[in-house]
Scaffold this motif. Structure first.
Motif, PDB file in Angstrom:
ATOM      1  N   ALA A   1       0.613  -1.064   0.152  1.00  0.00           N
ATOM      2  CA  ALA A   1      -0.079  -0.030  -0.026  1.00  0.00           C
ATOM      3  C   ALA A   1       1.017   1.223  -0.066  1.00  0.00           C
ATOM      4  CB  ALA A   1      -0.871   0.128   1.178  1.00  0.00           C
ATOM      5  N   ILE A   2       0.633   2.303  -0.960  1.00  0.00           N
ATOM      6  CA  ILE A   2       1.091   3.537  -0.900  1.00  0.00           C
ATOM      7  C   ILE A   2       0.250   4.529  -0.433  1.00  0.00           C
ATOM      8  CG2 ILE A   2       2.142   5.003  -2.399  1.00  0.00           C
ATOM      9  CD1 ILE A   2       3.068   2.599  -4.211  1.00  0.00           C
ATOM     10  N   ASN A   3       0.618   5.274   0.613  1.00  0.00           N
ATOM     11  CA  ASN A   3      -0.393   6.387   1.081  1.00  0.00           C
ATOM     12  C   ASN A   3       0.093   7.684   0.741  1.00  0.00           C
ATOM     13  OD1 ASN A   3      -1.221   8.284   3.259  1.00  0.00           O
ATOM     14  ND2 ASN A   3      -2.582   6.282   3.855  1.00  0.00           N
ATOM     15  N   LEU A   4      -1.035   8.297   0.119  1.00  0.00           N
ATOM     16  CA  LEU A   4      -0.678   9.594  -0.447  1.00  0.00           C
ATOM     17  C   LEU A   4      -0.057  10.537   0.331  1.00  0.00           C
ATOM     18  CD1 LEU A   4      -3.188   9.770  -3.348  1.00  0.00           C
ATOM     19  CD2 LEU A   4      -1.103   8.602  -3.358  1.00  0.00           C
ATOM     20  N   GLN A   5      -1.111  10.670   1.425  1.00  0.00           N
ATOM     21  CA  GLN A   5      -0.636  11.621   2.646  1.00  0.00           C
ATOM     22  C   GLN A   5       0.494  11.437   3.367  1.00  0.00           C
ATOM     23  OE1 GLN A   5      -2.353  14.390   3.017  1.00  0.00           O
ATOM     24  NE2 GLN A   5      -3.861  14.020   1.306  1.00  0.00           N
ATOM     25  N   ASP A   6       0.907  10.104   3.480  1.00  0.00           N
ATOM     26  CA  ASP A   6       2.143   9.720   4.089  1.00  0.00           C
ATOM     27  C   ASP A   6       3.359  10.396   3.273  1.00  0.00           C
ATOM     28  OD1 ASP A   6       3.965   8.236   5.882  1.00  0.00           O
ATOM     29  OD2 ASP A   6       4.197   6.990   3.711  1.00  0.00           O
ATOM     30  N   LYS A   7       3.136   9.992   2.072  1.00  0.00           N
ATOM     31  CA  LYS A   7       4.228  10.235   0.756  1.00  0.00           C
ATOM     32  C   LYS A   7       4.326  12.019   0.973  1.00  0.00           C
ATOM     33  CE  LYS A   7       5.439   6.409  -0.747  1.00  0.00           C
ATOM     34  NZ  LYS A   7       6.973   5.900  -0.318  1.00  0.00           N
ATOM     35  N   LEU A   8       3.073  12.643   0.899  1.00  0.00           N
ATOM     36  CA  LEU A   8       3.081  14.022   0.746  1.00  0.00           C
ATOM     37  C   LEU A   8       3.699  14.720   2.066  1.00  0.00           C
ATOM     38  CD1 LEU A   8      -0.213  14.613  -0.674  1.00  0.00           C
ATOM     39  CD2 LEU A   8       1.925  15.349  -1.623  1.00  0.00           C
ATOM     40  N   GLY A   9       3.843  14.041   3.412  1.00  0.00           N
ATOM     41  CA  GLY A   9       4.259  14.451   4.347  1.00  0.00           C
ATOM     42  C   GLY A   9       5.867  14.337   4.321  1.00  0.00           C
ATOM     43  N   ARG A  10       6.420  13.719   3.522  1.00  0.00           N
ATOM     44  CA  ARG A  10       7.984  13.724   3.338  1.00  0.00           C
ATOM     45  C   ARG A  10       8.752  14.696   2.546  1.00  0.00           C
ATOM     46  NH1 ARG A  10       9.198   7.620   4.353  1.00  0.00           N
ATOM     47  NH2 ARG A  10       7.148   6.888   5.266  1.00  0.00           N
ATOM     48  N   PHE A  11       8.121  15.658   1.879  1.00  0.00           N
ATOM     49  CA  PHE A  11       8.589  16.602   1.356  1.00  0.00           C
ATOM     50  C   PHE A  11       7.907  17.901   1.480  1.00  0.00           C
ATOM     51  CE2 PHE A  11       6.595  16.861  -2.735  1.00  0.00           C
ATOM     52  CZ  PHE A  11       5.613  15.608  -2.701  1.00  0.00           C
ATOM     53  N   ALA A  12       8.664  19.069   1.089  1.00  0.00           N
ATOM     54  CA  ALA A  12       7.790  20.331   1.080  1.00  0.00           C
ATOM     55  C   ALA A  12       8.096  21.213  -0.070  1.00  0.00           C
ATOM     56  CB  ALA A  12       8.302  21.096   2.441  1.00  0.00           C
ATOM     57  N   GLU A  13       9.070  20.960  -0.958  1.00  0.00           N
ATOM     58  CA  GLU A  13       9.465  21.731  -1.748  1.00  0.00           C
ATOM     59  C   GLU A  13       8.183  21.725  -2.791  1.00  0.00           C
ATOM     60  OE1 GLU A  13      11.030  19.187  -1.003  1.00  0.00           O
ATOM     61  OE2 GLU A  13      13.288  19.550  -0.845  1.00  0.00           O
ATOM     62  N   HIS A  14       8.130  23.101  -3.369  1.00  0.00           N
ATOM     63  CA  HIS A  14       7.220  23.146  -4.608  1.00  0.00           C
ATOM     64  C   HIS A  14       7.781  23.000  -6.073  1.00  0.00           C
ATOM     65  CE1 HIS A  14       4.755  26.314  -2.131  1.00  0.00           C
ATOM     66  NE2 HIS A  14       4.514  25.026  -1.606  1.00  0.00           N
ATOM     67  N   TRP A  15       6.728  22.489  -6.928  1.00  0.00           N
ATOM     68  CA  TRP A  15       7.385  22.015  -8.303  1.00  0.00           C
ATOM     69  C   TRP A  15       8.398  21.132  -8.280  1.00  0.00           C
ATOM     70  CZ3 TRP A  15       3.375  24.231 -10.739  1.00  0.00           C
ATOM     71  CH2 TRP A  15       2.841  25.363 -10.299  1.00  0.00           C
ATOM     72  N   SER A  16       8.468  19.963  -7.599  1.00  0.00           N
ATOM     73  CA  SER A  16       9.290  19.253  -7.518  1.00  0.00           C
ATOM     74  C   SER A  16       8.861  17.805  -7.390  1.00  0.00           C
ATOM     75  CB  SER A  16      10.378  19.559  -6.540  1.00  0.00           C
ATOM     76  OG  SER A  16      11.540  18.617  -6.397  1.00  0.00           O
ATOM     77  N   PRO A  17       8.360  17.104  -8.672  1.00  0.00           N
ATOM     78  CA  PRO A  17       7.763  15.964  -8.382  1.00  0.00           C
ATOM     79  C   PRO A  17       8.610  14.902  -7.889  1.00  0.00           C
ATOM     80  CG  PRO A  17       7.625  16.975 -10.755  1.00  0.00           C
ATOM     81  CD  PRO A  17       8.587  17.707  -9.977  1.00  0.00           C
ATOM     82  N   ARG A  18       7.811  14.134  -7.014  1.00  0.00           N
ATOM     83  CA  ARG A  18       8.311  12.912  -6.479  1.00  0.00           C
ATOM     84  C   ARG A  18       7.741  11.737  -7.112  1.00  0.00           C
ATOM     85  NH1 ARG A  18      10.870  16.872  -4.307  1.00  0.00           N
ATOM     86  NH2 ARG A  18      12.071  16.861  -2.625  1.00  0.00           N
ATOM     87  N   VAL A  19       8.477  10.704  -7.276  1.00  0.00           N
ATOM     88  CA  VAL A  19       7.971   9.310  -7.930  1.00  0.00           C
ATOM     89  C   VAL A  19       7.627   8.602  -6.759  1.00  0.00           C
ATOM     90  CG1 VAL A  19       8.274   7.208  -9.135  1.00  0.00           C
ATOM     91  CG2 VAL A  19       9.519   9.460  -9.905  1.00  0.00           C
ATOM     92  N   ILE A  20       6.425   7.959  -6.715  1.00  0.00           N
ATOM     93  CA  ILE A  20       5.929   7.301  -5.638  1.00  0.00           C
ATOM     94  C   ILE A  20       5.466   5.889  -6.176  1.00  0.00           C
ATOM     95  CG2 ILE A  20       4.870   9.024  -4.176  1.00  0.00           C
ATOM     96  CD1 ILE A  20       2.219   8.094  -5.176  1.00  0.00           C
ATOM     97  N   ALA A  21       5.328   5.538  -7.279  1.00  0.00           N
ATOM     98  CA  ALA A  21       5.060   4.135  -7.916  1.00  0.00           C
ATOM     99  C   ALA A  21       5.503   4.221  -9.478  1.00  0.00           C
ATOM    100  CB  ALA A  21       3.549   3.982  -7.571  1.00  0.00           C
ATOM    101  N   GLU A  22       5.740   2.999  -9.808  1.00  0.00           N
ATOM    102  CA  GLU A  22       5.777   2.621 -11.199  1.00  0.00           C
ATOM    103  C   GLU A  22       4.889   1.559 -11.697  1.00  0.00           C
ATOM    104  OE1 GLU A  22      10.429   4.164 -12.493  1.00  0.00           O
ATOM    105  OE2 GLU A  22       9.990   2.065 -11.831  1.00  0.00           O
ATOM    106  N   MET A  23       4.011   1.847 -12.999  1.00  0.00           N
ATOM    107  CA  MET A  23       3.274   0.687 -13.379  1.00  0.00           C
ATOM    108  C   MET A  23       3.754   0.624 -14.907  1.00  0.00           C
ATOM    109  SD  MET A  23      -0.455   1.391 -14.766  1.00  0.00           S
ATOM    110  CE  MET A  23       0.145   2.897 -15.428  1.00  0.00           C
ATOM    111  N   ASN A  24       4.447  -0.578 -15.230  1.00  0.00           N
ATOM    112  CA  ASN A  24       5.068  -0.855 -16.500  1.00  0.00           C
ATOM    113  C   ASN A  24       6.176   0.299 -16.807  1.00  0.00           C
ATOM    114  OD1 ASN A  24       3.357  -3.192 -16.965  1.00  0.00           O
ATOM    115  ND2 ASN A  24       1.921  -1.762 -17.791  1.00  0.00           N
ATOM    116  N   ASP A  25       5.896   1.144 -17.831  1.00  0.00           N
ATOM    117  CA  ASP A  25       6.960   2.288 -17.984  1.00  0.00           C
ATOM    118  C   ASP A  25       6.339   3.737 -17.632  1.00  0.00           C
ATOM    119  OD1 ASP A  25       5.354   1.924 -20.086  1.00  0.00           O
ATOM    120  OD2 ASP A  25       6.914   2.452 -21.753  1.00  0.00           O
ATOM    121  N   TYR A  26       5.380   3.688 -16.917  1.00  0.00           N
ATOM    122  CA  TYR A  26       4.835   4.842 -16.375  1.00  0.00           C
ATOM    123  C   TYR A  26       5.038   5.198 -14.894  1.00  0.00           C
ATOM    124  CZ  TYR A  26       2.166   5.550 -20.520  1.00  0.00           C
ATOM    125  OH  TYR A  26       1.943   5.951 -22.060  1.00  0.00           O
TER     126      TYR A  26
END
Lengths: 121, 121
Positions: free
Chosen positions: A5-30
């Motif tokens: 399980a990947i929890n979106l709020q948990d992941k959001l709590g781990r960074f603060a920077e704006h405009w800096s995408p963080r990868v949380i999951a991969e599906m095939n090549d996406y």
């Protein structure tokens, strides 16, 4: 990697920077990425791919050259390949992006908002 | 098609059937589908693709042969290609699936739960 399980709020709590995408999951090549935004981004497009914005918290405007699409929590929008767009958020907004691995946040526009790619959280 | 806001709750209000995915958006050759589930699905796998479950409302268990992953609203899980899985939900749960166009809900397992593909809402 075993499915977990990947929890979106948990992941959001781990960074603060704006405009800096963080990868949380991969599906095939996406990839699924979380990004916090506030203010006005640069106009840009992605020549080779559509891009999906899913609003997780808050609201934004997705500006196109000919129209503006307001997006709130629980809404998504598909930005078609090659179409110029600019996200704008008056207050901080959290978005989940879905797009192929390797897509750069500013497309071909470059500039100060260009973030490192493939950074996981 | 011009980019437009797609509201998940609005789309969920437009159908009631369980285990019958409805397409709400396409990104390249991938589809975003909403599905309402309740009860136990059939064990199945998708030989050619990963599959993403994003919980929109409620909660479910994603059962694998060797473990169970509980998933609640605001959580997602990537089911790896070829891995047998079975969603189970005690109460009604709404899920957004992300997977390539053409994926059948029961994979190669078939049976009564096999839903028509590419049905939009």
């Amino acid at each position: 990697m075993a499915a977990a399980a990947i929890n979106l709020q948990d992941k959001l709590g781990r960074f603060a920077e704006h405009w800096s995408p963080r990868v949380i999951a991969e599906m095939n090549d996406y990839q699924f990425k979380l990004v916090k935004i506030q203010g006005e981004f640069v106009w840009h497009s992605h020549a080779d791919t559509d891009e999906v914005f899913i609003v997780v918290d808050g609201a934004l405007e997705l500006q196109f050259r000919d129209r503006t699409v307001p997006l709130a929590q629980g809404e998504l929008c598909v930005v078609p390949k090659g179409v110029e767009h600019r996200p704008v958020a008056a207050q901080e907004c959290a978005v989940m992006l879905v797009e192929p691995r390797g897509v750069v946040n500013t497309g071909a526009a470059g500039g100060a908002y260009t973030a490192p790619n493939d950074v996981w959280v």
